[in-house]
Structures are given as C-alpha cells and as structure tokens.
Design a protein around this motif. Structure first.
Motif, PDB file in Angstrom:
ATOM      1  N   PHE A  27       0.580  -0.838   0.165  1.00 35.84           N
ATOM      2  CA  PHE A  27       0.274   0.262  -0.052  1.00 35.84           C
ATOM      3  C   PHE A  27       0.579   1.593   0.331  1.00 35.84           C
ATOM      4  N   GLU A  28       0.231   2.395  -0.574  1.00 37.81           N
ATOM      5  CA  GLU A  28       1.187   3.619  -0.335  1.00 37.81           C
ATOM      6  C   GLU A  28       0.366   4.447   0.761  1.00 37.81           C
ATOM      7  N   THR A  29       1.329   5.426   1.470  1.00 37.08           N
ATOM      8  CA  THR A  29       0.842   5.951   3.173  1.00 37.08           C
ATOM      9  C   THR A  29       2.062   7.093   2.772  1.00 37.08           C
ATOM     10  N   ARG A  30       1.560   8.489   3.884  1.00 38.42           N
ATOM     11  CA  ARG A  30       1.932   9.375   4.046  1.00 38.42           C
ATOM     12  C   ARG A  30       1.929   9.124   5.912  1.00 38.42           C
ATOM     13  N   LEU A  31       2.420   9.322   6.307  1.00 39.49           N
ATOM     14  CA  LEU A  31       2.697   9.816   7.595  1.00 39.49           C
ATOM     15  C   LEU A  31       3.201  10.873   7.782  1.00 39.49           C
ATOM     16  N   THR A  32       2.876  11.375   9.369  1.00 40.58           N
ATOM     17  CA  THR A  32       3.000  13.192   9.206  1.00 40.58           C
ATOM     18  C   THR A  32       3.257  12.583  10.952  1.00 40.58           C
ATOM     19  N   GLU A  33       4.196  13.753  11.022  1.00 40.41           N
ATOM     20  CA  GLU A  33       4.220  14.635  12.680  1.00 40.41           C
ATOM     21  C   GLU A  33       3.842  15.861  12.796  1.00 40.41           C
ATOM     22  N   THR A  34       3.841  15.991  13.842  1.00 42.25           N
ATOM     23  CA  THR A  34       3.180  17.753  14.500  1.00 42.25           C
ATOM     24  C   THR A  34       4.509  17.905  15.699  1.00 42.25           C
TER      25      THR A  34
END
Length: 201
Positions: free
Chosen positions: A41-48
């Motif tokens: 699967f394709e994913t984008r992980l972000t962090e604040t």
C-alpha cells in the motif's frame, strides 16, 4: 480512503516505521505469489512538531510499504537502513539492542547500514542476490531510499518516493495508459523476483 484503519501500526515493532501521529494510506494491493502473502500500500506519515506558534506538520515518510510473509524461518530481528550519515549515533541509540552487521560486498556497505540481534541469521537472510534485488526494487519504484526489516517471519520494506504510485494518466491518452501499465507491471515483477530470491537462497 475510509479503509485506512491505521494500517501502518501493525508494523511498529519492526523498527523501521518512523515516529508519526497521522497516517494517510491508499491504493492497497493484496495477493499471494508462490505461497507468499503480499500486502502493498501507499502511505504518507506525518508528525506535528514544535510548540504553539511554532507548530508545524512534517512529512516523515511518503512512499510504498510492502509486507511479505516469509517461508524462511528465523527467530531474530534484522534491519537494513539506508546510509544514515550524520544520524548514525541516533540510529545506534535507537537500535541499542542490535549489533552492526558487516557484509562482504563493499558496495552495499556504502549504501546500507545493517543491524541484527543474530549475526549468523542476518548473513543467512542478507545474501548478495537478495541485496541486489533490494536495489532493483528501489529502482523499479523510482525510490530515493529503501529500508527493510526481517521480524516475526515477515519481511517489511518501506520505499520512499515522491510521486503517487498508482495514479493513472488520462484514459484518453493512450501512451500515458500504456506507460502506467508497464510501470505497474515492472514494479510487481520486481516484487515477485524478491520472493523468488528469498525462496531460492
């Protein structure tokens, strides 16, 4: 998609999923090849990060995640990281329970850093043909870097890429459609070759 359900969290113990507080995953492909279960699967992980007025959302990973069930039995954990350069001290601290593994191929030594809690098992898994396939896989996906982890009889691979993988061009543009189809076929074929290599070695 609504089907996200924190898909990446299943792999947090593999040691290569970056710290994040938000996930957006899509375009999942699940199947089986020669008895090996494939989940892609394709994913984008972000962090604040930051506080109050300095708060900002940072993308910590954007790319493709591939999980393969392994027919090879192994007990430990072996992690292959892209060359960390200045971050090497942070990496050593993060994987303090793992030892550095040295391979015989100097080309891979320059490209990857390897950590394991079982040196013999790591060399059993990381054969020259497998490491070649790993480089092939990154190239097939047009990736900037690839990292992987052998853990609990699974192989997890994370390939950093910029573009969306499975977004076809206009269906009215024949050349775009053919190029997209060829690209997807090449990517999947390379995954199958990784499976073949793991089974043969």
């Amino acid at each position: 998609t609504a089907d996200i359900d924190a898909r990446i969290n299943r792999f947090k113990d593999f040691g290569i999923v970056p710290s994040h507080d938000s996930e957006s995953s899509e375009d999942r492909i699940v199947g089986e090849y020669k008895g090996v279960h494939i989940d892609l699967f394709e994913t984008r992980l972000t962090e604040t990060r930051g506080s109050e007025e300095d708060r900002q959302t940072v993308t910590v990973f954007k790319g493709v995640v591939i999980s393969l069930s392994m027919n090879k039995r192994f007990e430990g954990k072996t992690i292959v990281l892209k060359d960390q350069g200045r971050l090497v001290n942070w990496v050593k601290d993060k994987f303090s329970n793992l030892e550095t593994v040295k391979l015989e191929d100097p080309r891979f030594e320059k490209e990857f850093e390897i950590y394991s809690n079982d040196q013999v098992e790591a060399r059993y898994l990381l054969t020259p043909s497998f490491m070649n396939r790993l480089s092939d896989l990154r190239a097939a996906f047009g990736g900037k870097g690839i990292e992987c982890s052998f853990f609990q009889n699974n192989l997890l691979m994370m390939i950093s890429i910029e573009r969306n993988m499975f977004e076809p061009g206009s269906i009215f543009e024949r050349e775009d459609f053919i190029d997209d189809a060829k690209s997807l076929l090449k990517e999947m074929t390379t995954i199958f070759q990784v499976v073949d290599t793991l089974q043969l070695d």
